[in-house]
Design a protein around this motif. Sequence first.
Motif, short mmCIF file in Angstrom:
data_model
loop_
_atom_site.label_atom_id
_atom_site.label_comp_id
_atom_site.label_asym_id
_atom_site.label_seq_id
_atom_site.Cartn_x
_atom_site.Cartn_y
_atom_site.Cartn_z
N MET A 31 14.89 18.40 1.92
CA MET A 31 15.00 16.97 2.18
C MET A 31 13.78 16.28 1.57
N PRO A 32 13.98 15.24 0.76
CA PRO A 32 12.85 14.52 0.18
C PRO A 32 12.00 13.87 1.26
N ASN A 33 10.74 13.69 0.96
CA ASN A 33 9.82 13.06 1.89
C ASN A 33 10.05 11.56 1.93
N LEU A 34 10.41 11.04 3.07
CA LEU A 34 10.61 9.59 3.24
C LEU A 34 9.30 8.90 3.56
N PHE A 35 8.28 9.69 3.88
CA PHE A 35 7.02 9.13 4.35
C PHE A 35 5.98 9.11 3.25
N ALA A 36 6.08 8.14 2.38
CA ALA A 36 5.12 8.08 1.29
C ALA A 36 4.55 6.69 1.09
N HIS A 37 4.71 5.82 2.09
CA HIS A 37 4.35 4.43 1.83
C HIS A 37 3.59 3.80 2.97
N GLN A 38 3.78 2.50 3.18
CA GLN A 38 3.04 1.68 4.14
C GLN A 38 3.00 2.28 5.54
N GLY A 39 1.91 2.02 6.25
CA GLY A 39 1.78 2.44 7.63
C GLY A 39 2.34 1.39 8.57
N THR B 160 4.40 7.27 7.20
CA THR B 160 4.73 6.06 6.46
C THR B 160 6.03 6.33 5.72
N LEU B 161 6.68 5.27 5.29
CA LEU B 161 8.00 5.39 4.68
C LEU B 161 7.97 5.05 3.20
N THR B 162 8.92 5.60 2.47
CA THR B 162 9.08 5.24 1.07
C THR B 162 9.66 3.83 0.99
N GLU B 163 9.51 3.21 -0.18
CA GLU B 163 10.12 1.89 -0.39
C GLU B 163 11.62 1.95 -0.18
N LYS B 164 12.24 3.01 -0.66
CA LYS B 164 13.69 3.16 -0.53
C LYS B 164 14.11 3.18 0.94
N ALA B 165 13.39 3.95 1.75
CA ALA B 165 13.71 4.02 3.18
C ALA B 165 13.50 2.65 3.83
#
Length: 160
Positions: A1-9, A16-21
Motif C-alpha cells: 500500500m502506498p504511503n498516504l502520509f507524506a504531506h502537511q501536519g 501527514t497526508l499526501t496531496e492526493k489523500a
Amino acid sequence: MPNLFAHQGYQGYVHTLTEKAEDYLEAILNVVIEKGYARTRDVAHELGVRPPSVVEMFQKLDAIGLVEYRRYEGVVLTPRGRQIAEVIKSRHDTLKQFFTLIQVPEEIAVKDACAMEHELSEESIGQIRYFIDFIDSSPARRELLREFQSFCKTSPGEKL
C-alpha cells in the motif's frame, strides 16, 4: 500500500497526508455538503477520476481510520477524517477568496487555490485570512479594494 502520509501536519495527528489523500477528503466533504452523502461515482465526478481509483483511495483512507467505506453504499467521513477535510476545505476557500479579491478570474482562482492549499504554511494561510477579514471589516478598506479593481482594469502595461 502506498504511503498516504507524506504531506502537511494536522494538530494532534501523528501522520501527514499526501496531496492526493487530502484532495479525496476534501471532495468527500464537498459531496456530503451538497448531497448529504457521498457515493463512489459522486466523488469520481467531483475529482474527474474513474470510480476504480476512488474505490482504491476509499479503501486506503478506511484503513487509516479517516473514512468508513461500505462497498455499494459509499463512504462516510470519521470524526477525524471530517476534521481534516474541514481544515483542507477552509484553506482552499480562504485562498480562493483571496485570489478573487485581487481580481484573479474565478476559474484560475479555483485552480490556484487547489494547488496552493497543500503547500502554504498554517501561518501564511492565517495571515491571508486576517487580510481578507481586515479588508471586509471597514468601508474605507473596501473602497481601497475598489480602487485596486479599477487600477487593474485601467492599468497599462504587460502582466507577467
